[in-house]
Scaffold this motif. Structure first.
Motif, mmCIF file in Angstrom:
data_model
loop_
_atom_site.group_PDB
_atom_site.id
_atom_site.type_symbol
_atom_site.label_atom_id
_atom_site.label_comp_id
_atom_site.label_asym_id
_atom_site.label_seq_id
_atom_site.Cartn_x
_atom_site.Cartn_y
_atom_site.Cartn_z
ATOM 1 N N LYS A 29 4.925 -1.945 -1.033
ATOM 2 C CA LYS A 29 6.185 -1.228 -1.166
ATOM 3 C C LYS A 29 5.935 0.272 -1.160
ATOM 4 O O LYS A 29 6.566 1.036 -0.461
ATOM 5 C CB LYS A 29 6.891 -1.628 -2.466
ATOM 6 C CG LYS A 29 8.224 -2.284 -2.160
ATOM 7 C CD LYS A 29 8.996 -2.521 -3.427
ATOM 8 C CE LYS A 29 10.411 -2.962 -3.097
ATOM 9 N NZ LYS A 29 11.148 -3.299 -4.303
ATOM 10 N N ASP A 30 4.975 0.672 -1.955
ATOM 11 C CA ASP A 30 4.525 2.049 -1.917
ATOM 12 C C ASP A 30 3.168 2.049 -1.248
ATOM 13 O O ASP A 30 2.628 0.999 -0.956
ATOM 14 C CB ASP A 30 4.445 2.626 -3.330
ATOM 15 C CG ASP A 30 5.836 2.885 -3.883
ATOM 16 O OD1 ASP A 30 6.622 3.534 -3.166
ATOM 17 O OD2 ASP A 30 6.126 2.426 -5.007
ATOM 18 N N LEU A 31 2.615 3.219 -1.062
ATOM 19 C CA LEU A 31 1.342 3.287 -0.362
ATOM 20 C C LEU A 31 0.227 2.638 -1.172
ATOM 21 O O LEU A 31 0.130 2.827 -2.380
ATOM 22 C CB LEU A 31 0.981 4.751 -0.088
ATOM 23 C CG LEU A 31 1.879 5.475 0.912
ATOM 24 C CD1 LEU A 31 1.382 6.900 1.094
ATOM 25 C CD2 LEU A 31 1.911 4.773 2.249
ATOM 26 N N CYS A 32 -0.626 1.872 -0.495
ATOM 27 C CA CYS A 32 -1.816 1.340 -1.142
ATOM 28 C C CYS A 32 -2.831 2.485 -1.255
ATOM 29 O O CYS A 32 -2.681 3.512 -0.595
ATOM 30 C CB CYS A 32 -2.372 0.169 -0.339
ATOM 31 S SG CYS A 32 -3.049 0.636 1.256
ATOM 32 N N PRO A 33 -3.854 2.319 -2.095
ATOM 33 C CA PRO A 33 -4.795 3.425 -2.299
ATOM 34 C C PRO A 33 -5.416 3.939 -1.002
ATOM 35 O O PRO A 33 -5.613 5.129 -0.821
ATOM 36 C CB PRO A 33 -5.866 2.821 -3.211
ATOM 37 C CG PRO A 33 -5.194 1.688 -3.901
ATOM 38 C CD PRO A 33 -4.161 1.164 -2.945
#
Ligand SMILES: [Zn+2]
Length: 115
Positions: A29-33
């Motif tokens: 959903k949000d950026l992965c690391p």
């Protein structure tokens, strides 16, 4: 600041593209690391770009000053997100593709001159 337009556009475009890529490829959903790292790196490079004032240059030239592993990643992102940008950000994308194509053509021309 008219001269900075392409550069500023790109600063907005890169996070959108990376987010699209991460959502599609990594199902985040949000950026992965990993993608966050790429975004930080891309923005850092953009900040340092010597062609900032030359609006003829776009991400394509900047890719060449990326570290090799980041270069591979950002190319993946562009390949994935590029065509999809046409739907969500048509004007943005068309402009961007146009810039890329003219830059590619220029590279080809210059390549021929040296060959
Ligand atoms: Zn990701």
């Amino acid at each position: 600041m008219k001269e900075y337009k392409a550069w500023e556009q790109e600063k907005k475009l890169i996070p959108v593209m990376i987010k699209k890529y991460c959502q599609g490829k990594h199902r985040q959903k949000d950026l992965c690391p990993e993608c966050q790292e790429l975004l930080d790196y891309a923005l850092f490079r953009l900040e340092k770009c010597p062609f900032k004032v030359d609006k003829k240059f776009c991400s394509f030239c900047k890719i060449h000053c990326y570290k090799p592993d980041m270069q591979v990643k950002i190319k993946e992102v562009m390949k994935y997100a590029g065509p999809r940008m046409l739907f969500s950000h048509p004007v943005f994308a068309i402009k961007h593709v146009g810039q890329m194509l003219s830059y590619k053509r220029k590279l080809k021309k210059e390549g021929k001159k040296h060959a």
